[in-house]
Design a protein around this motif. Structure first.
Motif: not given
Length: 510
Positions: A64-84
């Motif tokens: 969800x949206x909250x899962x994106x706002x909690x992360x930074x850096x490389x972790x955010x990039x990986x999570x965003x790609x997985x989320x999509x």
């Protein structure tokens, strides 16, 4: 200036300024628009899942949206790609929005900044006109990016609004666009019906307009995604509603859908083709012909096929307005057959001859055909066609002199949408030979060579009045338009010659 106007300007400014930052990283308008679509949809879903809405939405907690706002850096990039990737597996409009989605923002810091910018706004309470204005503005900017080719999916909004004002769609009626691009026609129809100046809608009519009025086809995945989001931001459909925009090629078959109105600008380019890899491993293409029982003729000409398909889709009293290139008006063979059938089976009552310089693809000379479907009859339904020449001695350019709605007010007035049976010609051979509004009878039209509907009567002043030539940039634009149109015609001739030679060679081998 009101507080709301200030807020609107501020939000639009933020959205645009971030686009400038990403362009330095090679992210174009189309890619930015895609990422904005993914993130906006998720943020709005998050807002609707909270008070006062408290809606149960089919978005997994881990994505969800909250899962994106909690992360930074490389972790955010990986999570965003997985989320999509995960959300693309979802059902309904959620899965449709994220189909084939990819992260195009490679810098995690800039991805976080974009997420933060979206997170700071409350999008669910924002007016539909504000959200729509932001998104439509991005779509237009994307169309201006000529390298991306996105312009072919964007019809000038002034032209769309003028067409809708002529057709005046009514509540509780179905509206379709079988080549909808970013859904400009559907949105204009929605705006017209939802406007209190036109109709005082009941609750039932509003519900129908939101969930049941619209249908479309768009085969290009990214364009279809933008159409879905555009509709969603304009309050058409909902998170769990059925999909309005089919990814199927509208020409493949008759689905049985019959509608009250069709508004369309089928894609430019005369040939329908399919690309494939041949036995030598090279890319090759093959003309597509659609063998359909409901078509009058079989042809690989894309526009002629759309004319036939649109006529099939209309209810027996359905009405259509379709943007079509000049060749549809004069081409022989299948073109002549289709024109005659259209005159016989529908009331083709109006043709608006469009100026050059209004489309993002150069070399396009087009018209709008307005016709009403009719039940089977012995005599032709078309008794006369009214022509409005909005091309001769009229010049527009996309940047310096773009087409505006007021430029089409005279045409709308002549069209007389309130009662098209009380039209008055402005052309008079003796008193007003420069009149742009003129009618021709069925007998006059059917007697023309190949039943050509490509008719002009006004003199081109640029050929005779050398003291009042248009600005140099307009002249240059006209020259480019004409050269491009000539090149396209030569390409068609070469394709035809090559096809005939290939057929002859096969015949000799046999």
């Amino acid at each position: 200036m009101t507080q709301e106007t200030n807020n609107t300007s501020s939000i639009i400014s933020k959205v645009w300024s971030f686009m400038t930052v990403l362009r330095d990283d090679g992210v174009g308008y189309g890619d930015y628009l895609e990422q904005l679509t993914y993130l906006l949809f998720l943020k709005m879903a998050d807002e609707f899942s909270r008070p006062p809405y408290n809606r149960q939405l089919p978005i997994p907690a881990g994505y969800n949206w909250e899962s994106l706002t909690e992360k930074r850096g490389a972790e955010l990039e990986v999570h965003y790609s997985t989320l999509l990737r995960e959300l693309s597996q979802s059902k309904g409009i959620l899965g449709q929005i994220y189909t084939k989605s990819q992260n195009k923002i490679q810098d995690p810091a800039k991805l976080y900044k974009l997420i933060d910018m979206i997170d700071k706004e409350q999008w669910s309470t924002m007016g539909v006109d504000i959200k729509g204005k932001i998104y439509e503005g991005l779509l237009e900017k994307n169309a201006e990016d000529t390298k991306s080719g996105a312009g072919q999916y964007f019809t000038p909004r002034a032209l769309i609004r003028a067409i809708v004002e002529c057709l005046r769609p009514e509540p509780m009626k179905s509206i379709a666009d079988p080549a909808c691009g970013t859904a400009g026609f559907l949105l204009a129809a929605y705006d017209f019906i939802a406007n209190p100046k036109n109709y005082a809608l009941t609750r039932e009519q509003k519900e129908f307009l939101k969930h049941k009025a619209f249908f479309g086809n768009e085969i290009v995945a990214n364009t279809r995604r933008m159409a879905l989001m555009n509709l969603f931001l304009h309050n058409i459909g909902d998170f769990d509603s059925d999909n309005f925009i089919s990814p199927a090629d509208a020409l493949i078959s008759d689905t049985g859908l019959r509608v009250d109105y069709i508004l369309a600008n089928p894609p430019f380019g005369k040939k329908s083709s399919m690309t494939f890899t041949n036995d030598e491993g090279e890319q090759d293409s093959e003309d597509l012909t659609y063998n359909r029982q409901d078509f009058w003729v079989t042809t690989s000409n894309k526009q002629l096929n759309f004319v036939q398909h649109i006529r099939t889709m209309l209810k027996s009293d359905g009405r259509a307005a379709v943007v079509l290139p000049d060749n549809v008006l004069f081409e022989g063979g299948a073109g002549e057959t289709i024109r005659k059938k259209l005159l016989e089976t529908t009331n083709l009552h109006t043709i608006l001859r469009l100026p050059t310089g209004i489309f993002y693809k150069q070399g396009v000379k087009a018209n709008v055909l307005f016709f009403d479907n009719k039940p089977a009859a012995r005599d032709p339904w078309t008794k006369e066609i009214w022509f409005y020449d909005f091309r001769t001695n009229i010049h527009f350019t996309l940047k310096k002199n773009p087409l505006k709605l007021e430029d089409l007010h005279d045409f709308i007035s002549c069209y007389n949408p309130e009662n098209i049976h009380k039209r008055q010609e402005t052309y008079q051979a003796e008193t007003n030979p420069e009149g742009r509004w003129r009618k021709f009878s069925y007998e006059e039209l059917i007697a023309r060579d190949k039943t050509s509907l490509d008719i002009t009567w006004l003199k081109d002043k640029s050929l005779t009045d050398l003291d009042n030539l248009p600005d140099p940039d307009i002249l240059a634009s006209d020259i480019i338009e004409n050269l491009q149109a000539g090149i396209d015609s030569f390409k068609e001739i070469m394709l035809t010659i090559n096809e005939k030679e290939a057929v002859s060679a096969v015949a000799l081998d046999e």
